[in-house]
Design a protein around this motif. Structure first.
Motif, mmCIF file in Angstrom:
data_model
loop_
_atom_site.group_PDB
_atom_site.id
_atom_site.type_symbol
_atom_site.label_atom_id
_atom_site.label_comp_id
_atom_site.label_asym_id
_atom_site.label_seq_id
_atom_site.Cartn_x
_atom_site.Cartn_y
_atom_site.Cartn_z
ATOM 1 N N GLU A 1 0.809 -1.219 0.000
ATOM 2 C CA GLU A 1 0.000 0.000 0.000
ATOM 3 C C GLU A 1 0.842 1.269 0.000
ATOM 4 O OE1 GLU A 1 0.352 -1.388 4.337
ATOM 5 O OE2 GLU A 1 0.090 -2.271 2.339
ATOM 6 N N HIS A 2 2.138 1.142 0.289
ATOM 7 C CA HIS A 2 3.016 2.314 0.308
ATOM 8 C C HIS A 2 3.757 2.526 -1.009
ATOM 9 C CE1 HIS A 2 3.305 2.052 4.993
ATOM 10 N NE2 HIS A 2 2.193 2.617 4.575
ATOM 11 N N ILE A 3 3.791 1.510 -1.861
ATOM 12 C CA ILE A 3 4.566 1.610 -3.102
ATOM 13 C C ILE A 3 4.118 2.787 -3.972
ATOM 14 C CG2 ILE A 3 5.036 0.454 -5.314
ATOM 15 C CD1 ILE A 3 5.343 -2.139 -3.809
ATOM 16 N N PRO A 4 2.801 3.040 -4.156
ATOM 17 C CA PRO A 4 2.410 4.205 -4.983
ATOM 18 C C PRO A 4 2.800 5.546 -4.373
ATOM 19 C CG PRO A 4 0.585 2.648 -4.742
ATOM 20 C CD PRO A 4 1.623 2.256 -3.746
ATOM 21 N N LEU A 5 3.204 5.554 -3.091
ATOM 22 C CA LEU A 5 3.476 6.820 -2.403
ATOM 23 C C LEU A 5 4.955 7.126 -2.255
ATOM 24 C CD1 LEU A 5 0.926 6.347 0.548
ATOM 25 C CD2 LEU A 5 0.530 7.540 -1.616
ATOM 26 N N ILE A 6 5.826 6.169 -2.558
ATOM 27 C CA ILE A 6 7.232 6.354 -2.190
ATOM 28 C C ILE A 6 7.923 7.443 -2.993
ATOM 29 C CG2 ILE A 6 7.496 3.993 -1.373
ATOM 30 C CD1 ILE A 6 8.824 3.290 -3.983
ATOM 31 N N PHE A 7 7.371 7.811 -4.159
ATOM 32 C CA PHE A 7 7.980 8.874 -4.959
ATOM 33 C C PHE A 7 7.394 10.247 -4.640
ATOM 34 C CE2 PHE A 7 8.727 5.096 -7.627
ATOM 35 C CZ PHE A 7 10.097 5.193 -7.769
ATOM 36 N N ASN A 8 6.442 10.297 -3.692
ATOM 37 C CA ASN A 8 5.897 11.588 -3.287
ATOM 38 C C ASN A 8 6.930 12.366 -2.479
ATOM 39 O OD1 ASN A 8 3.566 10.780 -4.490
ATOM 40 N ND2 ASN A 8 2.404 10.488 -2.596
ATOM 41 N N ARG A 9 6.925 13.663 -2.655
ATOM 42 C CA ARG A 9 7.895 14.508 -1.958
ATOM 43 C C ARG A 9 7.606 14.561 -0.461
ATOM 44 N NH1 ARG A 9 7.888 19.356 -6.524
ATOM 45 N NH2 ARG A 9 8.358 17.941 -8.250
#
Length: 316
Positions: free
Chosen positions: A255-263
């Motif tokens: 569930e965190h993979i789509p968020l890891i590139f967020n600043r």
């Protein structure tokens, strides 16, 4: 004599006919005798042409309505999004301006602290820890400002300025980074492997590409525990080159993979593992990859490790 309502209608090709029986009534009025039939025929060609014109008009009108509705919807959407776009542009401009303005005072603070610490005999022992804290904070702020400035510049570029780009031997750049980070891997007792055996040329800016892969490699080393392994591999495809950075680290939850590139985003577990991180490394790596016409994908599993794959176009 009388006509009956029991008529028959028939059509053959474009001719429509109506046939009506004619009866003659007797003097008593009780009986009627069939005298014959009256048949009237008329061409339906004009009627069909008129119906076709009406149908074509409805179709054309419907198409025009759909086009006008689409254009009207697009215009209304653009009008409603203008304030949001203006706010985003203002925020980007503010980030750029603030980063520029902060660089000078941070440089002054950093330089002043370094000058003072070069003369330890003049420093009171009670102030030494304070100066070290100031130095550490100024270094962290400087990195943050530089990262924000880089992201702001990347956001402002709609089409990369490829005129200044040069052919870069990607295999040599990666080998240099592996050699540079090898002491860090040794200090953590991590096995650092390089599986690069193909010469690859890509177009781009060497400094930015070095920053991209340095962020990914340092990220892998930070999140890989003692005794783990980090592998850098390169695969040359038909039009692209795929660079894999694979580790046996803590991994990332699905569930965190789509968020890891967020600043500025970091999972709690990752934050505990890496002190002093700013949460911008992966965002910067993705921005640089996209600026160079590529992308980054990631696969990961908690407790097993992660694999970041960078795809970049080959130099033509």
């Amino acid at each position: 004599m009388s006509f009956t309502a029991n008529f028959d209608i028939s059509q053959h090709h474009k001719i429509r006919s109506i046939t009506i029986p004619v009866y003659l009534h007797s003097s008593s009025g009780r009986k009627k005798k069939l005298q014959g039939y009256v048949r009237v025929s008329e061409s339906t060609e004009e009627l069909e042409e008129e119906l076709n014109r009406v149908l074509w008009g409805f179709e054309l009108g419907g198409l025009i309505v759909i086009i006008l509705s689409g254009l009207g919807g697009w215009w209304l959407t653009r009008q409603s999004l203008q304030p949001i776009e203006q706010s985003i542009e203002q925020l980007k401009q503010f980030t750029t301006d603030a980063s520029h303005e902060l660089r000078s005072p941070l440089t002054i603070i950093k330089t002043s602290v370094e000058v003072i610490m070069n003369y330890p005999e003049r420093i009171h022992p009670a102030n030494l820890n304070k100066l070290e804290a100031i130095s550490s904070a100024s270094n962290q702020m400087t990195r943050l400002v530089e990262d924000l400035l880089l992201l702001a510049r990347t956001d402002a570029v709609t089409s990369p300025k490829m005129i200044a780009w040069i052919n870069i031997p990607l295999d040599e750049l990666l080998e240099d980074l592996v050699e540079f980070l090898e002491p860090q891997a040794v200090s953590k007792e991590i096995t650092f492997k390089s599986e690069i055996s193909t010469e690859v040329l890509i177009k781009g800016e060497a400094i930015q590409l070095k920053r991209l892969f340095s962020n990914l490699l340092q990220n892998a080393l930070h999140y890989t525990p003692k005794g783990g392994t980090v592998i850098v591999s390169l695969v040359k495809l038909e039009r692209f080159v795929a660079i894999n950075v694979q580790d046996t680290g803590i991994g990332v939850a699905p569930e965190h993979i789509p968020l890891i590139f967020n600043r500025f985003w970091r999972a709690d577990q990752a934050r505990n593992q890496r002190e002093g991180g700013l949460g911008l490394g992966l965002a910067i790596a993705l921005a640089i990859a996209r600026t160079h016409g590529g992308d980054i994908t990631v696969t990961s599993e908690i407790g097993v490790g992660s694999c970041f794959q960078v795809r970049l176009p080959l130099a033509s």
